[in-house]
Design an enzyme around this catalytic site. Structure first.
Site, PDB file in Angstrom:
ATOM      1  N   GLU A  12       0.836  -1.194   0.000  1.00  0.00           N
ATOM      2  CA  GLU A  12       0.000   0.000   0.000  1.00  0.00           C
ATOM      3  C   GLU A  12       0.876   1.252   0.000  1.00  0.00           C
ATOM      4  OE1 GLU A  12      -3.863  -1.375   2.630  1.00  0.00           O
ATOM      5  OE2 GLU A  12      -2.063  -0.707   3.705  1.00  0.00           O
ATOM      6  N   CYS A  13       0.663   2.132  -0.944  1.00  0.00           N
ATOM      7  CA  CYS A  13       1.252   3.465  -0.987  1.00  0.00           C
ATOM      8  C   CYS A  13       2.780   3.429  -0.837  1.00  0.00           C
ATOM      9  CB  CYS A  13       0.606   4.359   0.068  1.00  0.00           C
ATOM     10  SG  CYS A  13       0.839   6.116  -0.255  1.00  0.00           S
ATOM     11  N   GLY A  14       3.311   3.604   0.360  1.00  0.00           N
ATOM     12  CA  GLY A  14       4.753   3.522   0.548  1.00  0.00           C
ATOM     13  C   GLY A  14       5.305   2.187   0.106  1.00  0.00           C
ATOM     14  N   ALA A  62      -1.000  -0.980  -4.496  1.00  0.00           N
ATOM     15  CA  ALA A  62      -1.913   0.126  -4.800  1.00  0.00           C
ATOM     16  C   ALA A  62      -1.607   1.341  -3.937  1.00  0.00           C
ATOM     17  CB  ALA A  62      -3.357  -0.322  -4.568  1.00  0.00           C
TER      18      ALA A  62
END
Length: 465
Positions: free
Chosen positions: A326-328, A426
């Site tokens: 996720e993200c990072g 994502a």
């Protein structure tokens, strides 16, 4: 419903809700009151501070991500174990994703049948505040306002005038007047909000200072009068048998995890193994990897220096290990990250360059449809989440996406959820209560990777959609 609690709210953001909430939590805790903190909306940073201040894990309550019934049940489960609950709202009290404020702090307070403690920024104003507070109280008469705290008060003269004004125009219980606390009690902010509690070496000293300020300037007795002595003792939620190891990146670079996500993985049978990506290697007999969000852009040299881990992550992604990012975590899986004129090579799972930018590239709730088979979610499922990122991906080749957003930006133009074998990466952050089967599917995929030697078909076949 356990009514023993309050909701801390304000007319707008940056009024001082978090500072006062932390001071109240620490002050109550120091008085021996077991207090359960909650945070309204999607957030990782404020709950981290809550947890440190209260000594109890803070929980999120979100009327967009979860149904009203799920929010009530989640609140009940944890509120009954404490003498008092403190729920910190977000934004302005009536603000939400739509004009009706259907997921606002006010709606949450009414749903949970909790009174509201209003925090009012008193900077350079007196009589006008009576109009503001009266308007807030009359805007929705079903809302129960417990009292008011004036924040950032400048002088005794201002306090005297506020007392006279509110006595004449807006009779309401005033719990106190907080002065401007200055640098000593301030928590540094950056692009995603406050810095995390784990990054401040003197976090407990800061919280103790806020507690002393609250004790000196706020009347806590009306709040304490709400506390109950009838606490229900609830043991830890039952765990699985630790049937497979799932690694979780956990340090100052990767610290954005909802506790429920990890708890549900354990309940489904995972043995959680925390990995410090600055120094560690992947553990032996690992079945899966979970890389959450955080601030990898602040620690790029440390991350890039651990080439062995970066190589291992790419190798196991190619072998079919289930990896949820996720993200990072998404950024970490890219070929490289560009920041402040420098380039840092990362895992190379995603054929893209991640570019940090000065402005948000995605901010707010996300919602979309799963459009490609993967080990975690069924095709056709409507996934709700949230995003907040200052980075964007410059694609070096066409990617395969598993999530088509109709709300939110994602990786590019509403496409999110990069899919490669058993990798799902994502910008969308996910809370497991949105889709509880995620944890079971993740664990089953990890077990199959270990038993059958990996491969997409083996892991996908294990999932229970």
């Amino acid at each position: 419903m356990n009514p023993n609690g309050i909701v801390v709210a304000a007319a707008s953001g940056r009024s001082g809700k978090t500072t006062l909430t932390l001071g109240i939590l620490r002050a109550l805790s120091r008085r021996g009151i077991k207090v359960q903190p909650f945070k309204k909306g999607p957030d990782y940073i404020d709950p981290g501070w809550h947890t440190l201040a209260a000594g109890e894990q803070s929980r999120n309550l979100d009327l967009f991500l979860h149904s009203r019934e799920e929010v009530v049940n989640h609140y009940r489960y944890y509120a009954k174990t404490a003498m008092l609950s403190v729920v910190e709202g977000n934004m302005g009290i009536f603000d939400g994703v739509d004009a009706l404020g259907t997921n606002s702090t006010a709606e949450l307070a009414k749903l949970l049948n909790l009174p509201v403690l209003l925090v009012v920024d008193a900077t350079r104003t007196t009589r006008t505040l009576a109009a503001v507070v009266k308007g807030l109280m009359e805007f929705d008469r079903d809302l129960k306002v417990f009292g008011v705290i004036f924040n950032k008060v400048g002088s005794r003269r201002q306090i005297k005038l506020l007392e006279e004004v509110f006595a004449g125009y807006c009779p309401v219980r005033i719990l106190g007047y907080m002065p401007k606390i200055g640098e000593k009690g301030a928590i540094v902010e950056r692009h995603l909000g406050l810095i995390t509690s784990g990054e401040v070496k003197t976090s407990n000293d800061l919280l103790d200072y806020l507690s002393r300020m609250v004790e000196e300037h706020i009347d806590l007795e009306p709040i304490i009068s709400l506390a109950s002595k009838n606490i229900v003792t609830v043991g830890p939620k039952p765990l699985g048998r630790g049937e497979v190891k799932i690694g979780v990146f956990k340090n100052e670079a990767f610290c954005f995890y909802y506790p429920e996500n990890l708890e549900m993985l354990e309940k489904a049978g995972a043995e959680i193994v925390f990995i410090n990506p600055f120094y560690d290697e992947l553990p032996e007999e690992l079945g899966g990897l979970y890389i959450g969000g955080g601030f990898p852009e602040l620690y790029l040299e440390e991350l890039a220096r651990n080439r062995k881990l970066l190589t291992q992550v790419k190798k196991y992604a190619q072998l079919g290990m289930p990896i949820y990012a996720e993200c990072g975590g998404l950024m970490y899986l890219c070929d490289k990250i560009k920041y402040n004129g420098s380039e840092y090579y990362m895992a190379g799972v995603i054929p893209a360059e991640c570019q940090m930018t000065p402005k948000p590239q995605g901010h707010g709730y996300t919602e979309g449809e799963i459009v490609r088979e993967n080990p975690y979610f069924p095709v056709g499922y409507c996934l709700k989440g949230h995003e907040f990122h200052y980075s964007r991906l410059n694609l070096t080749e066409e990617l395969t996406f598993g999530l088509k957003l109709h709300k939110g930006q994602g990786i590019t133009k509403g496409q999110d959820g990069f899919c490669y074998k058993n990798v799902f990466a994502a910008y969308t952050h996910f809370h497991v209560l949105t889709y509880p089967k995620w944890s079971e599917n993740f664990v089953n995929a990890a077990k199959n990777f270990r038993v059958k030697g990996g491969g997409f078909n083996a892991s996908l076949a294990a999932c229970n959609f």
